[in-house]
Structures are given as C-alpha cells and as structure tokens.
Design a protein around this motif. Sequence first.
Motif, PDB file in Angstrom:
ATOM      1  N   CYS A 207     -92.101  -5.328  43.075  1.00 35.06           N
ATOM      2  CA  CYS A 207     -92.471  -6.383  42.124  1.00 35.06           C
ATOM      3  C   CYS A 207     -92.399  -5.878  40.688  1.00 35.06           C
ATOM      4  O   CYS A 207     -91.954  -6.593  39.785  1.00 35.06           O
ATOM      5  N   ILE A 210     -88.796  -5.664  39.743  1.00 41.44           N
ATOM      6  CA  ILE A 210     -88.260  -6.999  39.495  1.00 41.44           C
ATOM      7  C   ILE A 210     -88.722  -7.512  38.137  1.00 41.44           C
ATOM      8  O   ILE A 210     -87.949  -8.114  37.378  1.00 41.44           O
ATOM      9  N   GLN A 214     -86.375  -8.463  35.119  1.00 42.43           N
ATOM     10  CA  GLN A 214     -86.406  -9.770  34.470  1.00 42.43           C
ATOM     11  C   GLN A 214     -86.597  -9.644  32.965  1.00 42.43           C
ATOM     12  O   GLN A 214     -85.961 -10.360  32.182  1.00 42.43           O
TER      13      GLN A 214
END
Length: 545
Positions: A207, A210, A214
């Motif tokens: 996470c 990610i 992003q």
Amino acid sequence: VDMIGLLFGAEKYPTMLVTNFCSKTMLTYFLLYCVFEYSAFREFGEHLALSSALASTLFSMLRVVIIGLLGLIWWYKNEDGRETPKSGNSLQSLILHLQSAAILLTTFALSTQAAYYVFALNPLRMGLSSHALSSLAGLRQVASLTFFVMRDTPFQAIIYAWGMGVLVNLGCCLYTNDNDQMAILLLYVVGSFLIFSDVLKQNQTMCGMIAKLQNTLKENEELAVEAQALELRAMIGNVAHDLKTPLTSFLSGIECMHDLLTEWSILLTNPAFTWTEECVVRCRAANKELLACLQNMNGANSFMTMSINRCLDYTKSSQGFKLVPTYETVMLEAKLTLTTQMIRNAHPGVDITVSKLGEGICSHVITDRQWLLENLLCLLSNAAKYSHKGHVDIAVALEKEGQFVRFEVQDTGIGLSDEAMQSLFNPFKQAQRLAGGTGLGLFSLAKRMEALHGEYGVARRPDGEQGSLFWFSIPYRPDELTARSVEQRGNFVRRCASTDVLDAHGPSRERDGKNGPAFHVLVVDDAALIVKMTTMLLQRKGHTV
C-alpha cells in the motif's frame, strides 16, 4: 496489534485483487468442494437427522447455501483469471460479500459438526474420535485454503474464520484433555500468526509503494502539464513572431494597392481626364507596382500558411493522429521558381542557385502540392537564415532506381554538430535560438515524409566546406499526360510558371476562354467568405459557378 486492530475494525486494509487461478481452476475447486462437502457432512447429516428433523433440515439448507455461494463466485469471475468483475464496482462489492459469507458459513458448518462429535457424542471425554479429528482438521484449513484460492476475499473475514476455528479447536481439546491435539493447535496458531503478520506487513508495504507510485505519477503529470504549458507558450510566441513579419508585409501591400487604386480612381473619374503618353507610362508603372504587391502578398500568405500548418501538424502528431496527404499534379519547375523567388525577396543578400531537373525526371509529378511547397520553403528559409551573405544550392534528382525523387538544399551556413543532427527533427529544436522561427519546421517535414512514405535527413557538405546539406525524398509518381499537354502550350507555360497558376488539369482558364474551355464548378466550404472569394476568382477566369 495489527491483527487485533483488524479483528475489531480499528484499521482498514485494502483488498488484494489478485489471484493465480483462472475461472477454469475455480470451477475445478468448486467441483472438488462439492465432493468434499458430501463426504464431510453426509454422515453428520445422518446423525443429525436421527436427533432432530428440524436441525437436519436447517443444516441441509446451510450446505445448499454454501454450494450456491461458491457457484456464484465462480460464475462472476472473469474468464481471463483476473478478479475484476465484469460490470464494475457494484458487482465487485457483491463478489467480496459473497466470498466473506462463504468462508464464514463454511467455518460455522464445520464448527457445528466438530462440536456435535465432541460434546454430544463424547460425554465421557474419552479423547477425540476420527470424525472429530477430521472436522477439526478441516476447520483449521478453511482460512488458509480460502486465502490461497480466493486471495481477493476480505482479510477481515479470513481473520474471523481463523479465530472461530481456533476457539472451536481449543474448546474441543480442553474438553477432551487431548494434549497431542493441543500441541498441534499451538503450532497452528503460532504458524498462522507469523504468516498473517507477514502478509499484513507485505500488504502495508504494498500500500505504501502504491501510494508513493500514485504520488509520483501525480507529480509527473503536473510536471508534464507544466512542460506542455511552457512548450505551448513558447510555440504561441514563436508563431506570433513568425506571423508578424509576413502579416505586416501583407498589410503594407494592401495599403500600397489601396493608394494606387484610389489615385487612379480619382484620375479616371475626372471628366477632364484624357489619355496622354504620360498617362500611359504612369499606368504601366502602376500596373507593374500592383503586380509586385500581389507577388509579395502571395509570398507573405505562403509563409503565414506554412507557420499555421506547422502548428496543426504538431497538434495532430502530439494527439496521435496521422497526417494524410492530398495528392495532385504539381509542376516541379514552377514550385522551385516560386519558392526561390520568395526566399530571394526575404533574403536578398543570399545567392540562391537552382540546378536543372535531373535526367529522366518528368516536369509534373503527383504528390501533395502544399506539403512540397512548404517543405521546400522550410529548407530554403533555414539555409538562407543561417547563410548570411552566403550561397544556397538546390538540386533535384532521381534515386533508388527511379523509385524516389530527391530534393537537396545545400548551404554555406554555420554547420551542425553530430549531436545537433540527431535531434534537429524533434519539435522545438533549433541550431540557434536567436535565429527565430517556431522550431517546428523540420519536425513537420519529418512527419509529412512519414505520411508520404518518403525519407529525410541532414549531413555535412560533401565537399568538406562549412555548411550543411538537408534533403528529403518522395515517391516518384510522374504525370506524363499532363506534362505532354503542357509541353504543347509551351508559351503559356513560360508565362505562367513564375506565378504558379498550373494545377493538375493544366493551365488556368482565362476570362474569355481562349486558352481552353470554361468549366461548371461547384464550390463547397463551411466558410462563407472562402466560398465568396473562390466564386469571384473562378468567375473572373471565365468559369460558371
């Protein structure tokens, strides 16, 4: 701490929407479960039926519900093995709920069976029977098997199923005082805890990666938008600068023509006016001046059109659209004469020499008229720009066994380094920024050559002197029919060559139709002004519109 927080909903972890099983494997798993379900619950169902018909019916209904849930899960899975559902987020949420319900109901069924064998059929606490051991072993495998087969199952449901199985196993072991099963349960709890903790850490790490990805993508998008904005501002400024000079010349020509026509209008409307020899001389001089103004305005218009078309080509290419040529017959000598005269007017200090067409080249070829004109203007204007009081040579010849016609422009300018040659055909690349221009000319030329299936390039002068040699080649498509037709009217061609009035059908028609028949022409355009001006032009040439 992470597992306790997850168990009570204190922390949220994203679902892992990845699986290594495709829909066919899921179907196999579903069929195997049906076989396992029958062998695991058949005898327990028979025992339960002897005790209570209602309990047996409810348990049978529970078994049917679990099988139905697994069947729906398999049905909704994508055929290519991804866990992304076919109909968007609403169906995705439905699948997650179905998988959570399936694992919890399966755990409840196995827990009920294990509790029945241990507490109801073993009142003397004489150890665990084979049926009880099988039920407890299956109960311990539900969570791990679900995790490895359906990885997109919500982690919270897996933890609940795992906790329920551990509690049931612990209660059965304590009730029967079975130390061996207690040791196995202890190893199972420790191993599961390590596995789940590691999975949670990996999930958190994933996470975080990610989120960083992003953020990086967002920053890159912002940088790309900013770079595009800077690029656009630079292009707008360069285009405005490139349009200003020819537009000023265009307006000056209009003003000059207005003054001349106003002067002669006043003179001709005077009742006392009579034609004298002096008036004839003045009229001829005015006519010569008007023709010069028109020629300069035509050149200025070509430069402005070229700048605009370069921007349009760049916009189309940056958006992924392919350029599409418009093929028509072009007279090579007329184009070379026109472009050379335009550059001479703009750069009078540069000596420009045009070599005769190479041997075997037809005077008329089929290609994109506007692209050929603008490509020649691009190379000639660059050569003249960087060859202050220098020399520019133009040559046209056939190459590759007559399959291509090659246009070469050789200058005595500043020359180019190897690094500059490699990037010169990219957008906004120039040999010298102070030389002006949009930086899109060579880029546009390259894209047009790709659309025409031609070639282009740059090299040093073959004689070793300072300067550069730019060239492009287009497929050679001679129009022999038009060439022979024009050759039969050589005097007309010589008169029209300098004004570039030849088209794919030969010379333009005069107003009285003496040089050829008049045509019936249909003019179609979405701009009323263009329709009006085109209609006036064609009518003056003797055509019916």
